[in-house]
Each structure stands twice: as structure tokens, then as C-alpha cells.
Motif scaffolding. Structure first.
Motif, PDB file in Angstrom:
ATOM      1  N   GLY A  25       0.588  -1.299  -0.118  1.00 41.81           N
ATOM      2  CA  GLY A  25      -0.300  -0.282   0.403  1.00 41.81           C
ATOM      3  C   GLY A  25       0.664   1.682   0.640  1.00 41.81           C
ATOM      4  N   LEU A  26       2.340   1.580   0.099  1.00 42.96           N
ATOM      5  CA  LEU A  26       3.044   1.988  -0.538  1.00 42.96           C
ATOM      6  C   LEU A  26       2.788   2.847  -1.872  1.00 42.96           C
ATOM      7  CD1 LEU A  26       5.677   1.381   2.107  1.00 42.96           C
ATOM      8  CD2 LEU A  26       3.355   2.820   3.113  1.00 42.96           C
ATOM      9  N   ALA A  27       3.459   4.378  -1.303  1.00 45.26           N
ATOM     10  CA  ALA A  27       3.284   4.705  -3.263  1.00 45.26           C
ATOM     11  C   ALA A  27       4.897   4.591  -3.397  1.00 45.26           C
ATOM     12  CB  ALA A  27       3.279   5.642  -2.939  1.00 45.26           C
ATOM     13  N   VAL A  28       5.254   4.566  -4.787  1.00 45.03           N
ATOM     14  CA  VAL A  28       6.616   4.243  -4.924  1.00 45.03           C
ATOM     15  C   VAL A  28       6.637   4.928  -6.510  1.00 45.03           C
ATOM     16  CG1 VAL A  28       7.469   2.088  -3.965  1.00 45.03           C
ATOM     17  CG2 VAL A  28       6.570   2.175  -6.315  1.00 45.03           C
ATOM     18  N   GLN A  29       8.539   5.598  -6.713  1.00 42.08           N
ATOM     19  CA  GLN A  29       8.476   6.231  -7.724  1.00 42.08           C
ATOM     20  C   GLN A  29       9.952   6.036  -8.336  1.00 42.08           C
ATOM     21  OE1 GLN A  29       7.143   8.936  -9.562  1.00 42.08           O
ATOM     22  NE2 GLN A  29       8.476   8.475 -11.045  1.00 42.08           N
ATOM     23  N   LEU A  30      10.153   5.338  -9.702  1.00 41.06           N
ATOM     24  CA  LEU A  30      11.446   4.504 -10.139  1.00 41.06           C
ATOM     25  C   LEU A  30      11.691   5.265 -11.180  1.00 41.06           C
ATOM     26  CD1 LEU A  30       8.524   1.623 -10.239  1.00 41.06           C
ATOM     27  CD2 LEU A  30      11.098   1.241  -9.926  1.00 41.06           C
ATOM     28  N   PHE A  31      13.267   5.348 -10.898  1.00 40.44           N
ATOM     29  CA  PHE A  31      13.812   6.386 -11.916  1.00 40.44           C
ATOM     30  C   PHE A  31      14.850   5.082 -12.139  1.00 40.44           C
ATOM     31  CE2 PHE A  31      12.951   9.012  -8.513  1.00 40.44           C
ATOM     32  CZ  PHE A  31      12.431  10.357  -9.030  1.00 40.44           C
ATOM     33  N   GLY A 134      17.069  16.096   3.404  1.00 45.29           N
ATOM     34  CA  GLY A 134      17.055  17.469   4.148  1.00 45.29           C
ATOM     35  C   GLY A 134      16.606  17.358   5.763  1.00 45.29           C
ATOM     36  N   GLU A 135      16.110  18.354   5.731  1.00 44.11           N
ATOM     37  CA  GLU A 135      15.554  17.735   7.792  1.00 44.11           C
ATOM     38  C   GLU A 135      15.098  16.055   8.036  1.00 44.11           C
ATOM     39  OE1 GLU A 135      14.467  21.190   9.811  1.00 44.11           O
ATOM     40  OE2 GLU A 135      16.110  21.892   9.368  1.00 44.11           O
ATOM     41  N   GLN A 136      13.601  16.830   6.918  1.00 42.70           N
ATOM     42  CA  GLN A 136      13.080  15.232   6.897  1.00 42.70           C
ATOM     43  C   GLN A 136      12.784  13.896   5.865  1.00 42.70           C
ATOM     44  OE1 GLN A 136       8.936  17.000   7.685  1.00 42.70           O
ATOM     45  NE2 GLN A 136       9.787  16.444  10.107  1.00 42.70           N
ATOM     46  N   HIS A 137      13.389  14.686   4.293  1.00 40.06           N
ATOM     47  CA  HIS A 137      12.940  14.128   3.367  1.00 40.06           C
ATOM     48  C   HIS A 137      14.131  14.045   2.511  1.00 40.06           C
ATOM     49  CE1 HIS A 137       8.974  15.486   3.914  1.00 40.06           C
ATOM     50  NE2 HIS A 137       8.806  14.316   3.864  1.00 40.06           N
ATOM     51  N   TRP A 138      13.708  13.143   1.511  1.00 39.59           N
ATOM     52  CA  TRP A 138      15.778  12.972   0.514  1.00 39.59           C
ATOM     53  C   TRP A 138      15.146  13.624  -1.293  1.00 39.59           C
ATOM     54  CZ3 TRP A 138      19.813  10.583   1.606  1.00 39.59           C
ATOM     55  CH2 TRP A 138      19.677   9.485   2.605  1.00 39.59           C
ATOM     56  N   THR A 139      15.957  14.287  -1.487  1.00 39.36           N
ATOM     57  CA  THR A 139      15.828  15.006  -2.457  1.00 39.36           C
ATOM     58  C   THR A 139      16.596  14.229  -3.828  1.00 39.36           C
ATOM     59  OG1 THR A 139      15.119  16.962  -1.515  1.00 39.36           O
ATOM     60  CG2 THR A 139      15.735  16.882  -3.915  1.00 39.36           C
ATOM     61  N   LEU A 140      16.118  13.672  -4.796  1.00 36.03           N
ATOM     62  CA  LEU A 140      17.069  13.260  -6.702  1.00 36.03           C
ATOM     63  C   LEU A 140      17.961  14.343  -6.865  1.00 36.03           C
ATOM     64  CD1 LEU A 140      15.354   9.727  -7.104  1.00 36.03           C
ATOM     65  CD2 LEU A 140      16.458  10.390  -5.052  1.00 36.03           C
ATOM     66  N   GLN A 141      18.610  14.609  -7.074  1.00 34.46           N
ATOM     67  CA  GLN A 141      19.117  15.269  -8.614  1.00 34.46           C
ATOM     68  C   GLN A 141      19.978  14.530  -9.872  1.00 34.46           C
ATOM     69  OE1 GLN A 141      20.382  18.891  -7.786  1.00 34.46           O
ATOM     70  NE2 GLN A 141      21.163  19.042 -10.124  1.00 34.46           N
ATOM     71  N   ASP A 142      18.880  14.483 -11.069  1.00 34.60           N
ATOM     72  CA  ASP A 142      19.621  13.622 -12.177  1.00 34.60           C
ATOM     73  C   ASP A 142      20.439  14.756 -12.095  1.00 34.60           C
ATOM     74  OD1 ASP A 142      18.431  15.505 -13.944  1.00 34.60           O
ATOM     75  OD2 ASP A 142      16.684  14.505 -13.980  1.00 34.60           O
ATOM     76  N   ALA A 143      21.168  13.801 -14.037  1.00 28.72           N
ATOM     77  CA  ALA A 143      22.518  14.514 -14.658  1.00 28.72           C
ATOM     78  C   ALA A 143      22.191  15.693 -15.561  1.00 28.72           C
ATOM     79  CB  ALA A 143      22.156  13.445 -15.926  1.00 28.72           C
ATOM     80  N   GLU A 144      20.512  16.277 -15.619  1.00 33.53           N
ATOM     81  CA  GLU A 144      20.047  17.167 -15.902  1.00 33.53           C
ATOM     82  C   GLU A 144      19.986  18.952 -15.448  1.00 33.53           C
ATOM     83  OE1 GLU A 144      18.704  16.964 -19.864  1.00 33.53           O
ATOM     84  OE2 GLU A 144      20.534  15.308 -19.168  1.00 33.53           O
ATOM     85  N   GLY A 145      20.458  17.749 -14.098  1.00 34.93           N
ATOM     86  CA  GLY A 145      20.222  18.828 -13.446  1.00 34.93           C
ATOM     87  C   GLY A 145      19.116  19.709 -12.711  1.00 34.93           C
ATOM     88  N   GLN A 146      18.189  19.110 -12.711  1.00 32.89           N
ATOM     89  CA  GLN A 146      16.562  18.447 -11.754  1.00 32.89           C
ATOM     90  C   GLN A 146      16.551  17.676 -11.072  1.00 32.89           C
ATOM     91  OE1 GLN A 146      13.500  17.583 -15.578  1.00 32.89           O
ATOM     92  NE2 GLN A 146      12.467  18.763 -14.738  1.00 32.89           N
ATOM     93  N   SER A 147      15.950  18.606 -10.055  1.00 28.93           N
ATOM     94  CA  SER A 147      15.500  17.251  -8.985  1.00 28.93           C
ATOM     95  C   SER A 147      14.104  16.951  -8.431  1.00 28.93           C
ATOM     96  CB  SER A 147      15.250  18.151  -7.402  1.00 28.93           C
ATOM     97  OG  SER A 147      16.473  19.315  -7.874  1.00 28.93           O
TER      98      SER A 147
END
Ligand code: FAD
Ligand code: NAI
Length: 329
Positions: A25-31, A134-147
Motif C-alpha cells: 500500500g505504499l507509493a513508489v516512484q522509479l527512476f 534535507g531535514e526530513q525528506h530525500w531529494t534526488l538530482q538527475d544528470a540534467e540538473g533537475q530535482s
């Protein structure tokens, strides 16, 4: 509702984790940096049809994986492949039948991960270069510079050297991954307009630049024409010839094939070469998965276990299990 979980890598390990979390029941986002899913189980489209240039077949020895493979079979994603197996040692070819059940994706290896991905949200052609918290959450950065983000947790499901680069936020996990050596494999596919006059459909090879060859056309669901073969060079040969041009690799491996196959080998109607830089871990591990559960970062992949398809699936399950366990605490 909490932020989704990011999964980097849509090989079998990443998709195994994704399915387990989605089912819970958890939401995922794949890359994935590639244009499609599968990683080392991907199939390359060519003039000779789809070719399995990476994983050739797989075995199931763990009970949980055996049950899963049976479900895949019932859905038509996989079928048994029962090739005429041979062994080649010191240039001598001999039949080497056994009782082992071997599975392949149908009609191509990539059918499995494609079906597992289903409608899960995914960004293809998206190479992640940085993973930071960050303080609570994770952020990903891609090779195009997008977060991309925010994410509650991150699962890194790539080969060890590619994982190391993404683990800067957790030096302990980064150093475990950095110590895993992964060996390369050169793969060559050859097509022949007229079928080769040999009963060989799969062969384990010793004392040669090659260590495996398979007649693709003998796998279930593949086109019968042209007669197409996949050759894998040994880790040692691949390492020694890492930067050789593709034409030269084809020439040398075709020569080794012609020498050992024991029948006339005409010029192929099609030939291609593919270099897998991180094909297999030099040795297996028993980690299951790596985790810093308090910070919500998990790492999985075949290299956390046996370096095989089964290991990749089990490792993805283990990463998901540990994540779910931590959420319940
Ligand atoms: P992968 O399949 O490598 O998936 C990792 C994914 O991460 C890839 O799709 C990649 O594009 C993506 N990725 C990497 N870095 C990034 C990034 N920075 N950003 C975004 N995406 C990224 N196993 C068997 O059991 N039987 C066999 O016969 C067999 N033969 C093999 C032959 C060859 C030539 C090779 C290469 C492998 C073979 N294997 C075999 C091993 C099997 O293919 C692997 O164990 C399994 O596919 C690994 O799955 P994985 O999910 O751990 O990794
Ligand atoms: P498996 O049980 O068919 O093969 C394991 C090993 O046992 C083989 O490599 C071979 O050396 C030997 N073997 C098995 N059956 C044989 C027979 N009939 N005759 C002679 N030797 C035989 O499958 P398992 O354990 O699932 O292993 C997966 C396969 O994938 C292995 O062959 C492995 O080398 C290959 N692989 C290749 C990679 C690459 O990069 N080229 C990466 C990962 C796995």
C-alpha cells in the motif's frame, strides 16, 4: 499521506522491491538511466529480433523465489528452457545433460521486468547523480540538473559501483558498496541465414576466451529464423579486452566460437557486440540488502547476494522487508 519512496534502478532488484512496497500500500516512484526496464535482464531489439544479451536463463532454488516464478509462469511471463547442453573443455565438446530446471522470460527476457513494472510511475532516461537528505525528506538530482522529491525513503538498486556514487550521505554504506568488485562481460550476438549444423543449444566453455554460448532460437517463444547465437566472453578475457573496439571483439569471439563448435561456421548475416561493464560481482555476499533504516536509505541488487537473477529478486524483497519493518516499529 507520507511522501513516496524513490527507487533508483528498474532491474529485477528494484522492481522486486517496488512490487513488495506497492502491494503493502505504499507509493513508489522509479527512476532508470536507460530507456526501458530490465537492466542486465534487458533484451536488445535487432534486425534478428529481440536478443537476450545479458542474463541467459535463471534457476530458482529459494522457496519464495520458486513460488514467484510459478506465478510468473501461470501469467505467461516465463517458460522453461530445456536446451541440449554441452560442455567444452580443452577444445573438446561433449554433451552435458542435467536435471536442472532453467527459466527464461517469454518471448524475451525483458518481458518479466516489463510486466512487473506494469503501471507503476517511472522516469526513464533519467540518470540520478546525487541523493541528498534535507531535514526530513530525500531529494534526488538527475544528470540534467533537475530535482525530484520529496521522498520519505530511497532504495538504490543499481550495480555496486553505481550505488557507491549515490551513497555520499551514508559513508558506511558507501564504503561497503565501494569494496564490491564487479567484473565485465563482453557479449556478442551472431545470426546465420542457414542454421548451423550442430545439436548444441547451450554450452559451458572452459579454456577459451568464451565461457558460455546459447542458441537463442532454441528458447521458447523466439523466432526460429535466422539462427541466432549469443556468446559471452569470460570475465578474464573481458577485463583484458575492455577497450577493444566492437568489430575486433566480434572477430575474436567469432573465431573462438568457430574453433569450438565443431561444424562449419559461415560469415554471419548479422553481428553485434555489447559490453557489460558491471556484469557480475567477483564474489557473492550474504547481506541480503544494505540499510540505514533510521535515515530511510536502502541498497539492494544481485551483488548483495549471489550475483544471479534469483539473488537480485531476493535482495529487492529484503530491502522492502526492512523498510516495512522499520515503519512498523
Ligand atoms: P541491474 O539489472 O543491473 O539493474 C540496475 C538498473 O539500475 C539498470 O537498469 C541501470 O540502468 C540502472 N541504473 C544504474 N545507475 C543508475 C543511475 N545513476 N540512475 C538511474 N538508473 C541507474 N544471472 C543469472 O541468474 N543467470 C544468467 O544466465 C546470467 N547471465 C548473465 C550474463 C550477463 C552477460 C550479465 C551481464 C548478467 C548475467 N546474469 C545472469 C546476472 C543477472 O543479469 C543479474 O544478477 C540481475 O539481472 C541483476 O539485477 P539488478 O536489479 O540487481 O541489477
Ligand atoms: P546453473 O546451475 O545452470 O550453472 C551454474 C554453473 O554450474 C555454470 O556456470 C557451470 O559452470 C556449471 N554447470 C551447470 N550445469 C552444467 C552442465 N550441465 N554442464 C556443465 N557445467 C554445468 O545456473 P545458476 O547457478 O543459476 O548460474 C547462473 C549462470 O549465470 C551461471 O552460468 C553464471 O556463470 C552465469 N552468469 C553469468 C554472468 C556474466 O556476466 N557472464 C553474470 C552472472 C551469472
Amino acid at each position: 499521506m507520507s511522501a513516496p519512496i524513490a527507487i533508483i534502478g528498474t532491474g529485477l532488484a528494484g522492481l522486486s522491491a517496488a512490487q513488495a512496497l506497492h502491494t503493502a500500500g505504499l507509493a513508489v516512484q522509479l527512476f532508470d538511466k536507460s530507456r526501458g526496464s530490465g537492466g542486465r535482464m534487458a533484451s536488445k531489439r535487432s534486425d534478428a529480433g529481440s536478443l537476450d544479451l545479458g542474463a541467459q536463463y535463471f534457476t530458482a532454488r529459494d522457496r519464495r523465489f520458486m513460488e514467484t516464478v510459478q506465478q510468473w509462469q501461470a501469467r505467461g511471463w516465463v517458460a522453461e528452457w530445456d536446451p541440449q547442453l554441452y560442455n567444452s573443455r580443452e577444445g573438446r565438446l561433449s554433451p552435458s545433460p542435467d536435471e536442472q530446471v532453467r527459466w527464461v522470460g517469454t518471448p524475451r527476457m525483458s518481458a518479466i521486468t516489463r510486466a512487473m513494472l506494469g503501471a507503476l510511475p517511472v522516469h526513464f532516461s533519467c540518470r540520478i547523480t546525487e541523493v541528498f537528505r534535507g531535514e526530513q525528506h530525500w531529494t534526488l538530482q538527475d544528470a540534467e540538473g533537475q530535482s525530484h522529491g520529496p521522498f520519505s525513503s530511497v532504495i538504490i538498486a543499481t550495480p555496486a559501483p553505481q550505488a557507491t556514487a549515490l551513497l555520499a550521505a551514508t559513508p558506511k554504506l558507501a564504503s561497503a558498496a565501494a569494496n564490491v568488485v564487479m567484473e565485465p562481460t563482453w557479449a556478442v550476438a551472431l545470426s546465420f541465414a542457414t542454421a548451423l549444423d550442430t545439436p548444441v543449444e547451450g554450452c559451458f566453455v572452459q579454456d577459451s576466451p568464451l565461457d558460455w554460448l546459447a542458441r537463442s532460437t532454441s528458447k521458447p517463444g523466439r523466432d526460429a529464423n535466422p539462427d541466432t547465437w549469443v556468446l559471452h566472453a569470460s570475465s578474464a578475457w573481458s577485463r583484458q579486452h575492455l577497450d577493444l573496439g566492437k568489430e575486433a571483439v566480434i572477430e575474436q569471439l567469432l573465431g573462438a566460437f568457430a574453433e569450438m563448435i565443431g561444424c562449419a561456421v559461415p560469415a554471419p548475416s548479422n553481428a553485434l557486440a555489447h559490453r557489460w561493464l558491471y556484469a557480475r560481482p567477483a564474489s557473492g555476499h550474504e547481506w541480503g540488502a544494505l540499510a540505514d533504516a533510521d535515515h530511510g536509505i536502502y541498497v539492494c541488487g544481485d551483488w548483495c547476494l549471489s550475483g544471479r537473477v534469483e539473488g537480485a529478486w531476493l535482495s529487492g524483497q529484503e530491502a522492502a522487508r526492512r523498510l516495512l519493518e522499520h515503519r512498523r516499529e
